[in-house]
Design an enzyme around this catalytic site. Sequence first.
Site: not given
Length: 142
Positions: A12-14
């Site tokens: 979920k983390c860019g």
Amino acid sequence: MTIDVTIYHNPKCGTSRNTLAMIRNAGIEPVVVEYLKDPPSREQLIKMIADAGLTVRAAIREKDTPYAELGLDNPDLTDDELLDAMLEDPILINRPFVISPLGTRLARPSEVVLDILPGTHKGPFAKEDGQQVLDAQGKRLV
């Protein structure tokens, strides 16, 4: 070149996604550990932090976590207390940690991972936001 790389990843983390993509752009398929589902042991976490040259406090994620609510901003907390909190709620572990034979890094910003990968990249690479990191020859731009 075959090289063993492990990434402690949050899909979920860019920044984590960009880091994983850069590793793959180097022709490496890393071991991907979704640390929220499969957190490191206390010993692994201590080793990653030390090998990355960080303090325990520098390895804590403040943004979008219960950091403040748990009082982790208290400067009197010990490393053991901070580690306990990180292991109890792995969202507090900053990400992504990447381990390779060339070193360990907290890849923030994501291009820090390039420091511990061999210099053979498949060509250009841009982050999700469009920032160009590698040119057409795979040479680092940032």
